[in-house]
Design a protein around this motif. Structure first.
Motif, PDB file in Angstrom:
ATOM      1  N   CYS A 103      77.440  56.765  28.720  1.00  0.00           N
ATOM      2  CA  CYS A 103      77.382  58.153  29.191  1.00  0.00           C
ATOM      3  C   CYS A 103      78.663  58.587  29.878  1.00  0.00           C
ATOM      4  O   CYS A 103      78.979  59.778  29.909  1.00  0.00           O
ATOM      5  CB  CYS A 103      76.195  58.341  30.122  1.00  0.00           C
ATOM      6  SG  CYS A 103      76.281  57.354  31.638  1.00  0.00           S
ATOM      7  N   GLU A 104      79.397  57.655  30.480  1.00  0.00           N
ATOM      8  CA  GLU A 104      80.692  57.913  31.114  1.00  0.00           C
ATOM      9  C   GLU A 104      80.609  58.833  32.330  1.00  0.00           C
ATOM     10  O   GLU A 104      81.618  59.367  32.761  1.00  0.00           O
ATOM     11  CB  GLU A 104      81.694  58.493  30.108  1.00  0.00           C
ATOM     12  CG  GLU A 104      82.018  57.548  28.956  1.00  0.00           C
ATOM     13  CD  GLU A 104      83.034  58.146  27.989  1.00  0.00           C
ATOM     14  OE1 GLU A 104      83.313  59.355  28.109  1.00  0.00           O
ATOM     15  OE2 GLU A 104      83.535  57.416  27.127  1.00  0.00           O
ATOM     16  N   PHE A 105      79.407  59.056  32.885  1.00  0.00           N
ATOM     17  CA  PHE A 105      79.330  59.853  34.109  1.00  0.00           C
ATOM     18  C   PHE A 105      78.462  59.185  35.167  1.00  0.00           C
ATOM     19  O   PHE A 105      78.260  59.757  36.246  1.00  0.00           O
ATOM     20  CB  PHE A 105      78.818  61.268  33.811  1.00  0.00           C
ATOM     21  CG  PHE A 105      77.398  61.338  33.316  1.00  0.00           C
ATOM     22  CD1 PHE A 105      76.336  61.363  34.191  1.00  0.00           C
ATOM     23  CD2 PHE A 105      77.138  61.362  31.956  1.00  0.00           C
ATOM     24  CE1 PHE A 105      75.039  61.425  33.737  1.00  0.00           C
ATOM     25  CE2 PHE A 105      75.843  61.426  31.478  1.00  0.00           C
ATOM     26  CZ  PHE A 105      74.789  61.464  32.373  1.00  0.00           C
ATOM     27  N   GLN A 106      77.954  58.001  34.887  1.00  0.00           N
ATOM     28  CA  GLN A 106      77.202  57.242  35.872  1.00  0.00           C
ATOM     29  C   GLN A 106      77.901  55.911  36.125  1.00  0.00           C
ATOM     30  O   GLN A 106      78.604  55.391  35.255  1.00  0.00           O
ATOM     31  CB  GLN A 106      75.765  56.977  35.397  1.00  0.00           C
ATOM     32  CG  GLN A 106      74.938  58.225  35.223  1.00  0.00           C
ATOM     33  CD  GLN A 106      73.493  57.895  34.942  1.00  0.00           C
ATOM     34  OE1 GLN A 106      72.647  57.909  35.837  1.00  0.00           O
ATOM     35  NE2 GLN A 106      73.194  57.597  33.695  1.00  0.00           N
ATOM     36  N   VAL A 107      77.686  55.382  37.309  1.00  0.00           N
ATOM     37  CA  VAL A 107      78.270  54.081  37.625  1.00  0.00           C
ATOM     38  C   VAL A 107      77.504  53.003  36.867  1.00  0.00           C
ATOM     39  O   VAL A 107      76.301  53.113  36.627  1.00  0.00           O
ATOM     40  CB  VAL A 107      78.229  53.810  39.142  1.00  0.00           C
ATOM     41  CG1 VAL A 107      79.111  54.777  39.878  1.00  0.00           C
ATOM     42  CG2 VAL A 107      76.801  53.878  39.665  1.00  0.00           C
ATOM     43  N   ALA A 108      78.215  51.968  36.473  1.00  0.00           N
ATOM     44  CA  ALA A 108      77.592  50.874  35.733  1.00  0.00           C
ATOM     45  C   ALA A 108      76.892  49.932  36.701  1.00  0.00           C
ATOM     46  O   ALA A 108      77.411  49.618  37.778  1.00  0.00           O
ATOM     47  CB  ALA A 108      78.642  50.124  34.921  1.00  0.00           C
ATOM     48  N   SER A 109      75.712  49.488  36.309  1.00  0.00           N
ATOM     49  CA  SER A 109      74.943  48.567  37.140  1.00  0.00           C
ATOM     50  C   SER A 109      74.730  47.221  36.459  1.00  0.00           C
ATOM     51  O   SER A 109      74.247  46.289  37.090  1.00  0.00           O
ATOM     52  CB  SER A 109      73.575  49.170  37.485  1.00  0.00           C
ATOM     53  OG  SER A 109      72.856  49.465  36.299  1.00  0.00           O
ATOM     54  N   ARG A 110      75.075  47.112  35.156  1.00  0.00           N
ATOM     55  CA  ARG A 110      74.884  45.849  34.432  1.00  0.00           C
ATOM     56  C   ARG A 110      76.045  45.628  33.475  1.00  0.00           C
ATOM     57  O   ARG A 110      76.615  46.584  32.943  1.00  0.00           O
ATOM     58  CB  ARG A 110      73.581  45.858  33.630  1.00  0.00           C
ATOM     59  CG  ARG A 110      72.367  46.351  34.388  1.00  0.00           C
ATOM     60  CD  ARG A 110      71.136  46.285  33.534  1.00  0.00           C
ATOM     61  NE  ARG A 110      70.055  47.073  34.096  1.00  0.00           N
ATOM     62  CZ  ARG A 110      68.826  47.101  33.599  1.00  0.00           C
ATOM     63  NH1 ARG A 110      68.531  46.386  32.542  1.00  0.00           N
ATOM     64  NH2 ARG A 110      67.886  47.846  34.169  1.00  0.00           N
ATOM     65  N   HIS A 111      76.351  44.365  33.264  1.00  0.00           N
ATOM     66  CA  HIS A 111      77.364  43.959  32.282  1.00  0.00           C
ATOM     67  C   HIS A 111      76.685  43.109  31.225  1.00  0.00           C
ATOM     68  O   HIS A 111      76.112  42.055  31.531  1.00  0.00           O
ATOM     69  CB  HIS A 111      78.499  43.174  32.943  1.00  0.00           C
ATOM     70  CG  HIS A 111      79.497  42.636  31.970  1.00  0.00           C
ATOM     71  ND1 HIS A 111      80.494  43.424  31.416  1.00  0.00           N
ATOM     72  CD2 HIS A 111      79.643  41.395  31.419  1.00  0.00           C
ATOM     73  CE1 HIS A 111      81.216  42.689  30.587  1.00  0.00           C
ATOM     74  NE2 HIS A 111      80.713  41.462  30.565  1.00  0.00           N
TER      75      HIS A 111
END
Length: 293
Positions: free
Chosen positions: A173-181
């Motif tokens: 989405c490129e507008f939320q922070v990532a929480s998982r890799h």
């Protein structure tokens, strides 16, 4: 006396027949030559028309292809959570439509983004401008900034030496922070995008590691609030809503976003400093030993 006259008559008749035959032969040859020339001219004209028609369709196809490629850069496709319907958003004009844009033609935006619900939305804004998505974390300032504000704040002075760590942003989405890799995809996702992209087939078996504190209740989503209980709990938005609904009167406060990459950076830096210190101590001992010798 009659023989010469008959001979002349016969000669004239033969000459007339020969002339008639030659005229017919030459006329037929001329007709065949002209017909062949006309056929070749018609074939050349038909070939030219076919070439022009092919070029027209080819240029049209290439033009539409380039227009579709340019439209894919401008348009983004999302899936509405409530209606489960797709809609398209124009990044340049800021307009959205439920109808597929004509400029996309037969193509479409691959891999659309499913918009998160209110409790699922996790956007961390810059501490300075409060507008753009935060993408860097300054350890000395203990603040998170967007790229532009980080460059301005750390442009000169003592802040130039601050340790600025880039934070992970969802690749989907490129507008939320990532929480998982995801270890298999080797990409960073937010909670809604990870669940949407890994909901079918072999993707469900992909393993991941958390990039920030996870909810202590469900353990599957990033924690965003701290619930003020005897033992403070870090909860996601959905679990917090359930907790507050079951136990009214509980207070909560936003959890400061501090991704694990900051702690990993500090651990690597401490390890590097410790290795340099040991190397310096070893070099000093060797120097003292050489002086004694």
């Amino acid at each position: 006396q009659a023989a010469p006259g008959r001979a002349d008559t016969q000669l004239r008749n033969v000459a007339t027949a020969i002339q008639r035959w030659y005229r017919g032969y030459s006329g037929r040859n001329d007709f065949l030559m002209k017909r062949e020339e006309r056929r070749k001219a018609d074939e050349a004209e038909a070939e030219m028309k076919a070439t022009l028609l092919f070029q027209r369709f080819w240029y049209r196809f290439q033009g539409q292809k380039k227009a579709r490629e340019a439209a894919k850069v401008v348009w983004e496709k999302y899936i509405d959570t409530k209606t489960n319907r797709p809609y398209w958003y124009n990044k340049r004009t800021g307009t959205a439509t439920w109808i597929k844009p004509l400029t996309l033609g037969s193509d479409d935006i691959a891999n659309p983004v499913r918009m998160p619900a209110g409790a699922e939305l996790y956007v961390v804004e810059c501490d300075s401008c409060q507008e753009k998505l935060a993408t860097t974390f300054c350890i000395e300032c203990d603040q998170i900034h967007c790229l532009d504000c980080s460059k301005i704040l750390h442009f000169k002075g003592k802040r130039q030496g601050h340790d600025v760590v880039p934070t992970e942003v969802c690749i989907q989405c490129e507008f939320q922070v990532a929480s998982r890799h995801c270890f298999t995809c080797r990409d960073d996702y937010c909670d809604p995008c990870f669940e949407d992209q890994h909901s079918k087939g072999m993707l469900q078996r992909h393993e991941y590691k958390p990039l920030c504190h996870m909810c202590e209740s469900c353990g599957t989503r990033g924690a965003r609030q701290t619930l003020a209980t005897e033992t403070p709990m870090m909860l996601c938005g959905g679990c917090l809503t359930i907790m507050l609904g079951d136990t009214p009167g509980l207070a909560s406060e936003p959890l400061k976003y501090r991704p694990f990459c900051v702690d990993e950076f500090l651990a690597r830096k401490a390890e590097l400093l410790e290795r340099l210190r040991r190397e310096a101590d070893l070099a000093e001992r060797k120097r003292l030993q050489r002086e004694k010798e």
